[in-house]
Design a protein around this motif. Structure first.
Motif, PDB file in Angstrom:
ATOM      1  N   PRO A  41       0.787  -1.242   0.000  1.00  0.00           N
ATOM      2  CA  PRO A  41       0.000   0.000   0.000  1.00  0.00           C
ATOM      3  C   PRO A  41       0.813   1.282   0.000  1.00  0.00           C
ATOM      4  CG  PRO A  41      -0.004  -1.001   2.176  1.00  0.00           C
ATOM      5  CD  PRO A  41       0.645  -1.988   1.268  1.00  0.00           C
ATOM      6  N   VAL A  42       2.117   1.217   0.191  1.00  0.00           N
ATOM      7  CA  VAL A  42       2.906   2.448   0.304  1.00  0.00           C
ATOM      8  C   VAL A  42       2.748   3.335  -0.928  1.00  0.00           C
ATOM      9  CG1 VAL A  42       5.003   1.269  -0.528  1.00  0.00           C
ATOM     10  CG2 VAL A  42       5.207   3.421   0.725  1.00  0.00           C
ATOM     11  N   GLY A  43       2.672   2.755  -2.114  1.00  0.00           N
ATOM     12  CA  GLY A  43       2.534   3.551  -3.323  1.00  0.00           C
ATOM     13  C   GLY A  43       1.250   4.364  -3.356  1.00  0.00           C
ATOM     14  N   THR A  44       0.171   3.798  -2.814  1.00  0.00           N
ATOM     15  CA  THR A  44      -1.087   4.537  -2.739  1.00  0.00           C
ATOM     16  C   THR A  44      -0.938   5.750  -1.835  1.00  0.00           C
ATOM     17  OG1 THR A  44      -2.384   2.533  -3.130  1.00  0.00           O
ATOM     18  CG2 THR A  44      -3.532   4.402  -2.122  1.00  0.00           C
ATOM     19  N   TRP A  45      -0.274   5.559  -0.693  1.00  0.00           N
ATOM     20  CA  TRP A  45      -0.029   6.681   0.209  1.00  0.00           C
ATOM     21  C   TRP A  45       0.802   7.768  -0.463  1.00  0.00           C
ATOM     22  CZ3 TRP A  45      -2.513   7.804   4.475  1.00  0.00           C
ATOM     23  CH2 TRP A  45      -3.117   6.781   5.217  1.00  0.00           C
ATOM     24  N   LEU A  46       1.834   7.366  -1.204  1.00  0.00           N
ATOM     25  CA  LEU A  46       2.717   8.344  -1.834  1.00  0.00           C
ATOM     26  C   LEU A  46       1.997   9.126  -2.934  1.00  0.00           C
ATOM     27  CD1 LEU A  46       5.997   6.234  -2.038  1.00  0.00           C
ATOM     28  CD2 LEU A  46       5.408   8.018  -0.391  1.00  0.00           C
ATOM     29  N   LEU A  47       1.028   8.502  -3.575  1.00  0.00           N
ATOM     30  CA  LEU A  47       0.195   9.206  -4.550  1.00  0.00           C
ATOM     31  C   LEU A  47      -0.826  10.099  -3.863  1.00  0.00           C
ATOM     32  CD1 LEU A  47      -0.476   9.507  -7.591  1.00  0.00           C
ATOM     33  CD2 LEU A  47      -2.090   7.604  -7.323  1.00  0.00           C
ATOM     34  N   LEU A  48      -1.305   9.650  -2.708  1.00  0.00           N
ATOM     35  CA  LEU A  48      -2.350  10.373  -1.980  1.00  0.00           C
ATOM     36  C   LEU A  48      -1.834  11.622  -1.274  1.00  0.00           C
ATOM     37  CD1 LEU A  48      -5.239  10.547  -0.818  1.00  0.00           C
ATOM     38  CD2 LEU A  48      -4.512   8.949   0.984  1.00  0.00           C
ATOM     39  N   TRP A  49      -0.608  11.565  -0.739  1.00  0.00           N
ATOM     40  CA  TRP A  49      -0.150  12.670   0.105  1.00  0.00           C
ATOM     41  C   TRP A  49      -0.183  14.036  -0.580  1.00  0.00           C
ATOM     42  CZ3 TRP A  49      -1.277  12.313   4.627  1.00  0.00           C
ATOM     43  CH2 TRP A  49      -0.957  11.220   5.442  1.00  0.00           C
ATOM     44  N   PRO A  50       0.332  14.197  -1.802  1.00  0.00           N
ATOM     45  CA  PRO A  50       0.234  15.525  -2.421  1.00  0.00           C
ATOM     46  C   PRO A  50      -1.209  16.012  -2.567  1.00  0.00           C
ATOM     47  CG  PRO A  50       1.847  14.176  -3.581  1.00  0.00           C
ATOM     48  CD  PRO A  50       1.128  13.267  -2.632  1.00  0.00           C
ATOM     49  N   CYS A  51      -2.143  15.083  -2.789  1.00  0.00           N
ATOM     50  CA  CYS A  51      -3.570  15.451  -2.870  1.00  0.00           C
ATOM     51  C   CYS A  51      -4.046  16.004  -1.534  1.00  0.00           C
ATOM     52  CB  CYS A  51      -4.416  14.245  -3.250  1.00  0.00           C
ATOM     53  SG  CYS A  51      -3.953  13.392  -4.754  1.00  0.00           S
ATOM     54  N   TRP A  52      -3.801  15.262  -0.475  1.00  0.00           N
ATOM     55  CA  TRP A  52      -4.259  15.693   0.855  1.00  0.00           C
ATOM     56  C   TRP A  52      -3.546  16.957   1.312  1.00  0.00           C
ATOM     57  CZ3 TRP A  52      -5.282  11.149   4.806  1.00  0.00           C
ATOM     58  CH2 TRP A  52      -6.430  10.463   4.407  1.00  0.00           C
ATOM     59  N   TRP A  53      -2.246  17.060   1.019  1.00  0.00           N
ATOM     60  CA  TRP A  53      -1.520  18.275   1.395  1.00  0.00           C
ATOM     61  C   TRP A  53      -2.174  19.504   0.771  1.00  0.00           C
ATOM     62  CZ3 TRP A  53       4.039  16.272  -0.097  1.00  0.00           C
ATOM     63  CH2 TRP A  53       4.455  15.319   0.846  1.00  0.00           C
ATOM     64  N   ALA A 165      12.423  11.064 -12.100  1.00  0.00           N
ATOM     65  CA  ALA A 165      11.966  12.447 -12.267  1.00  0.00           C
ATOM     66  C   ALA A 165      10.603  12.474 -12.954  1.00  0.00           C
ATOM     67  CB  ALA A 165      12.986  13.247 -13.079  1.00  0.00           C
ATOM     68  N   TRP A 166      10.419  11.593 -13.936  1.00  0.00           N
ATOM     69  CA  TRP A 166       9.119  11.512 -14.619  1.00  0.00           C
ATOM     70  C   TRP A 166       8.053  10.987 -13.665  1.00  0.00           C
ATOM     71  CZ3 TRP A 166       8.488  13.470 -19.470  1.00  0.00           C
ATOM     72  CH2 TRP A 166       7.233  13.278 -20.074  1.00  0.00           C
ATOM     73  N   LEU A 167       8.438  10.037 -12.824  1.00  0.00           N
ATOM     74  CA  LEU A 167       7.503   9.554 -11.808  1.00  0.00           C
ATOM     75  C   LEU A 167       7.094  10.699 -10.889  1.00  0.00           C
ATOM     76  CD1 LEU A 167       6.057   7.044 -10.593  1.00  0.00           C
ATOM     77  CD2 LEU A 167       8.000   6.857  -9.021  1.00  0.00           C
ATOM     78  N   GLY A 168       8.058  11.571 -10.561  1.00  0.00           N
ATOM     79  CA  GLY A 168       7.740  12.729  -9.733  1.00  0.00           C
ATOM     80  C   GLY A 168       6.734  13.645 -10.390  1.00  0.00           C
ATOM     81  N   ASN A 172       2.995  13.523  -8.231  1.00  0.00           N
ATOM     82  CA  ASN A 172       2.686  14.721  -7.451  1.00  0.00           C
ATOM     83  C   ASN A 172       1.631  15.605  -8.098  1.00  0.00           C
ATOM     84  OD1 ASN A 172       4.755  14.814  -5.068  1.00  0.00           O
ATOM     85  ND2 ASN A 172       5.904  14.115  -6.864  1.00  0.00           N
ATOM     86  N   TRP A 173       1.049  15.134  -9.201  1.00  0.00           N
ATOM     87  CA  TRP A 173       0.029  15.922  -9.889  1.00  0.00           C
ATOM     88  C   TRP A 173      -1.167  16.228  -8.988  1.00  0.00           C
ATOM     89  CZ3 TRP A 173       1.091  18.148 -14.423  1.00  0.00           C
ATOM     90  CH2 TRP A 173       0.051  18.769 -15.113  1.00  0.00           C
ATOM     91  N   GLY A 174      -1.387  15.376  -8.018  1.00  0.00           N
ATOM     92  CA  GLY A 174      -2.484  15.600  -7.079  1.00  0.00           C
ATOM     93  C   GLY A 174      -2.355  16.892  -6.300  1.00  0.00           C
ATOM     94  N   ALA A 175      -1.126  17.427  -6.191  1.00  0.00           N
ATOM     95  CA  ALA A 175      -0.949  18.715  -5.516  1.00  0.00           C
ATOM     96  C   ALA A 175      -1.693  19.819  -6.258  1.00  0.00           C
ATOM     97  CB  ALA A 175       0.541  19.051  -5.418  1.00  0.00           C
ATOM     98  N   LEU A 176      -1.829  19.664  -7.567  1.00  0.00           N
ATOM     99  CA  LEU A 176      -2.576  20.632  -8.370  1.00  0.00           C
ATOM    100  C   LEU A 176      -4.076  20.326  -8.340  1.00  0.00           C
ATOM    101  CD1 LEU A 176      -0.203  20.750 -11.490  1.00  0.00           C
ATOM    102  CD2 LEU A 176      -0.148  22.187  -9.436  1.00  0.00           C
ATOM    103  N   VAL A 177      -4.417  19.049  -8.454  1.00  0.00           N
ATOM    104  CA  VAL A 177      -5.827  18.658  -8.500  1.00  0.00           C
ATOM    105  C   VAL A 177      -6.521  18.941  -7.171  1.00  0.00           C
ATOM    106  CG1 VAL A 177      -7.445  16.781  -8.966  1.00  0.00           C
ATOM    107  CG2 VAL A 177      -5.271  16.868 -10.190  1.00  0.00           C
ATOM    108  N   PHE A 199      10.999  16.549  -6.351  1.00  0.00           N
ATOM    109  CA  PHE A 199      12.294  16.236  -5.741  1.00  0.00           C
ATOM    110  C   PHE A 199      12.137  15.230  -4.596  1.00  0.00           C
ATOM    111  CE2 PHE A 199      13.016  20.365  -7.754  1.00  0.00           C
ATOM    112  CZ  PHE A 199      14.142  20.053  -8.515  1.00  0.00           C
ATOM    113  N   TRP A 200      11.020  15.305  -3.887  1.00  0.00           N
ATOM    114  CA  TRP A 200      10.735  14.293  -2.862  1.00  0.00           C
ATOM    115  C   TRP A 200      10.667  12.912  -3.507  1.00  0.00           C
ATOM    116  CZ3 TRP A 200       5.335  12.587  -1.243  1.00  0.00           C
ATOM    117  CH2 TRP A 200       5.377  11.752  -0.125  1.00  0.00           C
ATOM    118  N   THR A 201       9.939  12.801  -4.604  1.00  0.00           N
ATOM    119  CA  THR A 201       9.829  11.530  -5.311  1.00  0.00           C
ATOM    120  C   THR A 201      11.188  11.072  -5.838  1.00  0.00           C
ATOM    121  OG1 THR A 201       7.550  12.038  -5.945  1.00  0.00           O
ATOM    122  CG2 THR A 201       8.678  10.318  -7.205  1.00  0.00           C
ATOM    123  N   LEU A 202      11.972  11.992  -6.373  1.00  0.00           N
ATOM    124  CA  LEU A 202      13.319  11.644  -6.835  1.00  0.00           C
ATOM    125  C   LEU A 202      14.119  10.994  -5.705  1.00  0.00           C
ATOM    126  CD1 LEU A 202      14.636  14.555  -9.094  1.00  0.00           C
ATOM    127  CD2 LEU A 202      14.903  12.107  -9.531  1.00  0.00           C
ATOM    128  N   GLY A 203      13.945  11.518  -4.498  1.00  0.00           N
ATOM    129  CA  GLY A 203      14.667  10.964  -3.365  1.00  0.00           C
ATOM    130  C   GLY A 203      14.195   9.575  -2.987  1.00  0.00           C
TER     131      GLY A 203
END
Length: 314
Positions: A41-53, A165-168, A172-177, A199-203
């Protein structure tokens, strides 16, 4: 549409130990739950966090973020992360069969046919679309704009050493949505949050990619882990440092207060611990650090929410 495999389903190499997928889910559903990474489930959280932020960032001072929006983004992240992984596994099925960690995935393991995987992909995309249609016209447009990024991602590892970088860009597109769903517009704050999240995703994904460097070299797949090699810690300092700067800039743009900046200090400490602990020769440690970004996401989210709810210390 789907092929129901009644054979015993193998446990994916990096699945969460004791996952409900292998303990409680019906046997016929397990290959598809694996395909959607429900056992990881970690990938779902990583996709979700920018949305919730960004939802929290756009919420008015003194208010808690909309529970309905938080729920919609949770469902959407679950569906679209699963869809993305399904699409990725279809495209990468020949590569996955040659890598120790990924050969137990449903398609190379023979648990799900390619045709059935395409059907499951459509099903998950429909769920994501239903969620998107509840977010308002502007947010719908912003969300649909990410589809080209998603479609191109599986091919990046074939042409560049920086697919992370492309994954980033994608994750993180959810930060905009999220911001668009609350306000019906985009300002500089969510854009900076989006850029910082890259850059977080790159890390974190560079750390994750160090699990596969030997196999990647053998089959000719590229990654930032291979590009950085022994300089990974230095690279992480740069990536996470830029993300921290972005978080501080977001706070200034959104007029956040002391609670938020205190949270940023804890976030910086968490990132520093990741950098200090990373051992690129240990897949187990790399996976553990990668997963710890779930906790990191909570730090940032709660920092924004509490700062919005509680009056300034001063």
């Amino acid at each position: 549409m789907f092929t129901w495999n009644k054979k015993q389903v193998t446990v994916t190499a990096d699945a969460v130990e004791g996952s409900w997928v292998y303990r409680n889910a019906p046997l016929v559903l397990r290959p598809y739950l694996k395909l959607a990474r429900m056992d990881r489930p970690v990938g779902t959280w990583l996709l979700l966090w920018p949305c919730w932020w960004s939802v929290a960032l756009a919420t008015e001072e003194g208010s808690f973020p909309s529970l309905l929006l938080l729920l919609l983004f949770a469902v959407g992240s679950l569906a679209m992360r699963g869809a993305g992984c399904t699409y990725n596994d279809i495209i990468d099925r020949d590569f996955d069969g040659q890598v120790e960690r990924t050969r137990s995935r449903p398609i190379p393991a023979g648990e799900v046919s390619v045709k059935a995987a395409w059907g499951f992909l459509v099903f998950q995309c429909l769920i994501g679309l239903l969620v998107l249609l509840n977010l308002g016209m502007f947010a719908i447009g912003v969300g649909l704009a990410s589809l080209l990024l998603v479609a191109a991602y599986p091919f990046m590892k074939r042409i560049t050493y920086w697919p992370q970088a492309w994954l980033g860009l994608t994750f993180n597109w959810g930060a905009l949505v999220g911001y668009a769903a609350v306000t019906g517009e985009l300002t500089l704050a969510p854009i900076v949050l989006y850029v910082g999240g890259i850059f977080w995703t790159l890390g974190y994904d560079t750390i994750y990619a160090h699990q596969d460097t030997d196999d990647d070299l053998m089959i000719g797949v590229k990654s930032s882990a291979l590009a950085l090699g022994d300089k990974t810690q230095a690279g992480l300092m740069v990536f996470y440092g830029l993300f921290l700067v972005a978080l501080l800039f977001v706070g200034a743009l959104a007029n956040l207060g002391e609670i938020y900046y205190t949270g940023c200090a804890f976030a910086a400490l968490h990132m520093g611990m990741q950098i200090r602990r990373v051992d690129i020769s240990s897949p187990g440690i790399c996976l553990e650090i990668f997963r710890s970004n779930i906790h990191f996401g909570w730090i940032v989210f709660l920092s924004i929410v509490v700062d919005k709810l509680v009056p300034s210390f001063l």
